[in-house]
Write an enzyme that holds these catalytic residues in place. Structure first.
Site, PDB file in Angstrom:
ATOM      1  N   SER A  44      22.893  41.895 -33.443  1.00  0.00           N
ATOM      2  CA  SER A  44      23.259  40.916 -32.412  1.00  0.00           C
ATOM      3  C   SER A  44      22.793  41.363 -31.031  1.00  0.00           C
ATOM      4  CB  SER A  44      24.778  40.754 -32.342  1.00  0.00           C
ATOM      5  OG  SER A  44      25.292  40.233 -33.544  1.00  0.00           O
ATOM      6  N   ILE A  45      22.397  40.380 -30.216  1.00  0.00           N
ATOM      7  CA  ILE A  45      22.037  40.678 -28.829  1.00  0.00           C
ATOM      8  C   ILE A  45      23.233  41.330 -28.120  1.00  0.00           C
ATOM      9  CG2 ILE A  45      21.460  39.621 -26.614  1.00  0.00           C
ATOM     10  CD1 ILE A  45      19.752  37.585 -28.169  1.00  0.00           C
ATOM     11  N   VAL A  71      36.147  30.657 -30.340  1.00  0.00           N
ATOM     12  CA  VAL A  71      36.218  29.943 -29.050  1.00  0.00           C
ATOM     13  C   VAL A  71      36.482  28.438 -29.213  1.00  0.00           C
ATOM     14  CG1 VAL A  71      34.844  31.617 -27.750  1.00  0.00           C
ATOM     15  CG2 VAL A  71      33.694  29.674 -28.888  1.00  0.00           C
ATOM     16  N   TYR A 115      14.103  23.574 -32.262  1.00  0.00           N
ATOM     17  CA  TYR A 115      15.257  24.077 -31.506  1.00  0.00           C
ATOM     18  C   TYR A 115      16.218  22.934 -31.163  1.00  0.00           C
ATOM     19  CZ  TYR A 115      17.635  27.668 -28.762  1.00  0.00           C
ATOM     20  OH  TYR A 115      18.548  28.573 -28.292  1.00  0.00           O
ATOM     21  N   LYS A 169      21.394  24.542 -24.491  1.00  0.00           N
ATOM     22  CA  LYS A 169      20.990  25.609 -23.557  1.00  0.00           C
ATOM     23  C   LYS A 169      20.699  25.040 -22.162  1.00  0.00           C
ATOM     24  CE  LYS A 169      21.296  29.207 -26.276  1.00  0.00           C
ATOM     25  NZ  LYS A 169      22.567  29.960 -26.267  1.00  0.00           N
ATOM     26  N   ILE A 174      14.484  36.753 -31.104  1.00  0.00           N
ATOM     27  CA  ILE A 174      14.821  38.015 -31.783  1.00  0.00           C
ATOM     28  C   ILE A 174      15.449  37.656 -33.128  1.00  0.00           C
ATOM     29  CG2 ILE A 174      16.218  40.122 -31.683  1.00  0.00           C
ATOM     30  CD1 ILE A 174      16.346  39.782 -28.626  1.00  0.00           C
ATOM     31  N   THR A 226      17.978  37.563 -35.512  1.00  0.00           N
ATOM     32  CA  THR A 226      19.421  37.839 -35.641  1.00  0.00           C
ATOM     33  C   THR A 226      19.989  36.830 -36.640  1.00  0.00           C
ATOM     34  OG1 THR A 226      19.985  36.265 -33.920  1.00  0.00           O
ATOM     35  CG2 THR A 226      19.602  38.538 -33.210  1.00  0.00           C
ATOM     36  N   LEU A 227      21.294  36.930 -36.912  1.00  0.00           N
ATOM     37  CA  LEU A 227      21.949  35.952 -37.790  1.00  0.00           C
ATOM     38  C   LEU A 227      21.783  34.532 -37.252  1.00  0.00           C
ATOM     39  CD1 LEU A 227      25.525  37.042 -38.928  1.00  0.00           C
ATOM     40  CD2 LEU A 227      23.545  36.465 -40.346  1.00  0.00           C
ATOM     41  N   ALA A 228      22.034  34.351 -35.948  1.00  0.00           N
ATOM     42  CA  ALA A 228      21.947  33.012 -35.353  1.00  0.00           C
ATOM     43  C   ALA A 228      20.523  32.462 -35.483  1.00  0.00           C
ATOM     44  CB  ALA A 228      22.377  33.057 -33.888  1.00  0.00           C
TER      45      ALA A 228
HETATM   46  O1  0WD Z   1      16.227  34.638 -30.704  1.00  0.00           O
HETATM   47  C1  0WD Z   1      17.419  34.805 -30.491  1.00  0.00           C
HETATM   48  N1  0WD Z   1      18.177  35.417 -31.365  1.00  0.00           N
HETATM   49  C2  0WD Z   1      17.985  34.336 -29.196  1.00  0.00           C
HETATM   50  C3  0WD Z   1      19.353  34.158 -29.069  1.00  0.00           C
HETATM   51  C4  0WD Z   1      17.058  34.040 -28.092  1.00  0.00           C
HETATM   52  C5  0WD Z   1      17.717  33.615 -26.882  1.00  0.00           C
HETATM   53  C6  0WD Z   1      19.052  33.428 -26.813  1.00  0.00           C
HETATM   54  N2  0WD Z   1      19.863  33.692 -27.899  1.00  0.00           N
HETATM   55  C7  0WD Z   1      21.289  33.473 -27.745  1.00  0.00           C
HETATM   56  C8  0WD Z   1      21.980  32.668 -28.813  1.00  0.00           C
HETATM   57  O2  0WD Z   1      21.745  31.293 -28.673  1.00  0.00           O
HETATM   58  C9  0WD Z   1      23.423  33.045 -28.535  1.00  0.00           C
HETATM   59  O3  0WD Z   1      23.904  32.314 -27.420  1.00  0.00           O
HETATM   60  O4  0WD Z   1      21.965  34.710 -27.755  1.00  0.00           O
HETATM   61  C10 0WD Z   1      23.315  34.518 -28.134  1.00  0.00           C
HETATM   62  C11 0WD Z   1      23.654  35.517 -29.216  1.00  0.00           C
HETATM   63  O5  0WD Z   1      22.945  35.207 -30.393  1.00  0.00           O
HETATM   64  P1  0WD Z   1      22.339  36.278 -31.395  1.00  0.00           P
HETATM   65  O6  0WD Z   1      22.672  37.648 -30.974  1.00  0.00           O
HETATM   66  O7  0WD Z   1      20.937  35.887 -31.625  1.00  0.00           O
HETATM   67  O8  0WD Z   1      23.078  35.899 -32.762  1.00  0.00           O
HETATM   68  P2  0WD Z   1      24.316  36.469 -33.598  1.00  0.00           P
HETATM   69  O9  0WD Z   1      24.194  37.922 -33.813  1.00  0.00           O
HETATM   70  O10 0WD Z   1      24.406  35.595 -34.820  1.00  0.00           O
HETATM   71  O11 0WD Z   1      25.547  36.188 -32.648  1.00  0.00           O
HETATM   72  C12 0WD Z   1      25.987  34.915 -32.327  1.00  0.00           C
HETATM   73  C13 0WD Z   1      27.450  34.861 -32.661  1.00  0.00           C
HETATM   74  C14 0WD Z   1      27.888  34.376 -34.030  1.00  0.00           C
HETATM   75  O12 0WD Z   1      27.318  34.843 -35.048  1.00  0.00           O
HETATM   76  P3  0WD Z   1      27.217  33.887 -36.388  1.00  0.00           P
HETATM   77  O13 0WD Z   1      25.890  34.282 -36.890  1.00  0.00           O
HETATM   78  O14 0WD Z   1      28.365  34.263 -37.209  1.00  0.00           O
HETATM   79  O15 0WD Z   1      27.236  32.411 -35.975  1.00  0.00           O
HETATM   80  O16 0WD Z   1      28.171  33.887 -31.968  1.00  0.00           O
HETATM   81  C15 0WD Z   1      29.463  33.944 -32.501  1.00  0.00           C
HETATM   82  C16 0WD Z   1      29.380  34.567 -33.862  1.00  0.00           C
HETATM   83  O17 0WD Z   1      29.859  35.862 -33.848  1.00  0.00           O
HETATM   84  N3  0WD Z   1      30.085  32.659 -32.665  1.00  0.00           N
HETATM   85  C17 0WD Z   1      31.328  32.443 -32.254  1.00  0.00           C
HETATM   86  N4  0WD Z   1      32.205  33.256 -31.633  1.00  0.00           N
HETATM   87  C18 0WD Z   1      33.414  32.742 -31.377  1.00  0.00           C
HETATM   88  N5  0WD Z   1      33.769  31.487 -31.673  1.00  0.00           N
HETATM   89  C19 0WD Z   1      31.626  31.121 -32.613  1.00  0.00           C
HETATM   90  C20 0WD Z   1      32.909  30.652 -32.297  1.00  0.00           C
HETATM   91  N6  0WD Z   1      33.321  29.421 -32.606  1.00  0.00           N
HETATM   92  N7  0WD Z   1      30.546  30.577 -33.223  1.00  0.00           N
HETATM   93  C21 0WD Z   1      29.607  31.521 -33.240  1.00  0.00           C
END
Ligand code: 0WD
Length: 254
Positions: free
Chosen positions: A18-19, A65, A155, A162, A191, A193-195
């Protein structure tokens, strides 16, 4: 030790890819004390060992959240365990799968509402609920992506979220400046990641960014983490309302 004496909470660690984990690592290395939250019990198993790695095993709390009661409970726990805090990291986003591929005009109102609630409104709610704990020299950081500024294939709904998140960052920055609270966003390059796994053709995005950015490489969570640490520390004491690109320069390309 740029974060020595600073205490804060990081929301959005799902695992060590995760970021938010990269940001925690950089802040801990500079002396910060960090509380962590997890979305649900299955993620708790991942987050507790990570918190332990940073000496925060007693500072791990549930927080979905989309549930206002859990946000309120988080405030109570942080108040009891940390008292005043100096920073918040909001690294959370979610859109139903149907919003991340296919025809844009097919997006349902239900999917739209969920994405806006979890990915945008949560920043306002967290800020409001935790504000009584924030010191008058504090910093809030959220995470955005270039798909909120320009069209990026697939996206879709997250791009609209965003765009709203970036403006939310700016309106919050104006509103909270008078209280000594800064609010900034990092727009990170893609990057794995899971998301990111939820976005169709993500591997193509990675390849495209690597090939077309000035630095000819993708970014790492450590690089986003270091920039995040700067925005959370006093090094950036005159910076607020900023969308700071950490994307190997991709956004400047025509
Ligand atoms: O390429 C990328 N990975 C990018 C991510 C590029 C630019 C921005 N981002 C953003 C994402 O949109 C996000 O806002 O960075 C942020 C973090 O994302 P991440 O690190 O890429 O992804 P991840 O490690 O999956 O963390 C996001 C987490 C969720 O993970 P999962 O995979 O289980 O959805 O957000 C959390 C959860 O832990 N999350 C929540 N936390 C609390 N309440 C909820 C919620 N309802 N829903 C998701």
């Amino acid at each position: 030790m740029f974060m020595k004496g600073k205490k804060g909470v990081i929301l959005g660690v799902a695992n060590d890819k995760s970021i938010a984990y990269g940001i925690a690592k950089a802040c801990a290395a500079q002396g910060a004390q960090i509380a962590f939250t997890y979305l649900n019990d299955s993620l708790k198993k991942r987050v507790v060992p990570i918190a332990t790695e940073f000496g925060s095993e007693n500072l791990v709390y549930p927080c979905d959240v989309s549930n206002p009661e859990e946000v309120k409970a988080l405030k109570e726990s942080l108040e009891k365990d940390l008292g005043q805090i100096d920073f918040i990291v909001h690294s959370i986003a979610f859109a139903p799968k149907e919003g991340l591929s296919g025809r844009f005009y097919d997006i349902s109102k239900e999917a739209f509402d969920i994405a806006m609630d979890i990915s945008v409104y949560s920043l306002i709610e967290i800020t409001r609920e935790l504000k009584p704990l924030l010191s008058n020299n504090s910093s809030i950081l959220t995470l955005s992506y270039y798909g909120g500024v320009k069209y990026i294939p697939n996206y879709n709904l997250m791009g609209v979220a965003k765009a709203a998140l970036e403006m939310t960052t700016k309106y919050l920055a104006e509103d909270l400046g008078r209280d000594g609270i800064r609010v900034n966003a990092i727009s990170a390059g893609p990057i794995k990641t899971l998301a990111a796994a939820g976005i169709s053709d993500f591997r193509f995005m990675l390849k495209w960014n690597e090939a077309h950015s000035p630095l000819k490489k993708n970014v790492t969570i450590d690089e986003v983490g270091n920039s995040g640490m700067y925005l959370l520390s006093d090094l950036s004491s005159a910076v607020t309302g900023e969308i700071h690109y950490v994307d190997s320069g991709f956004n400047i390309m025509g």
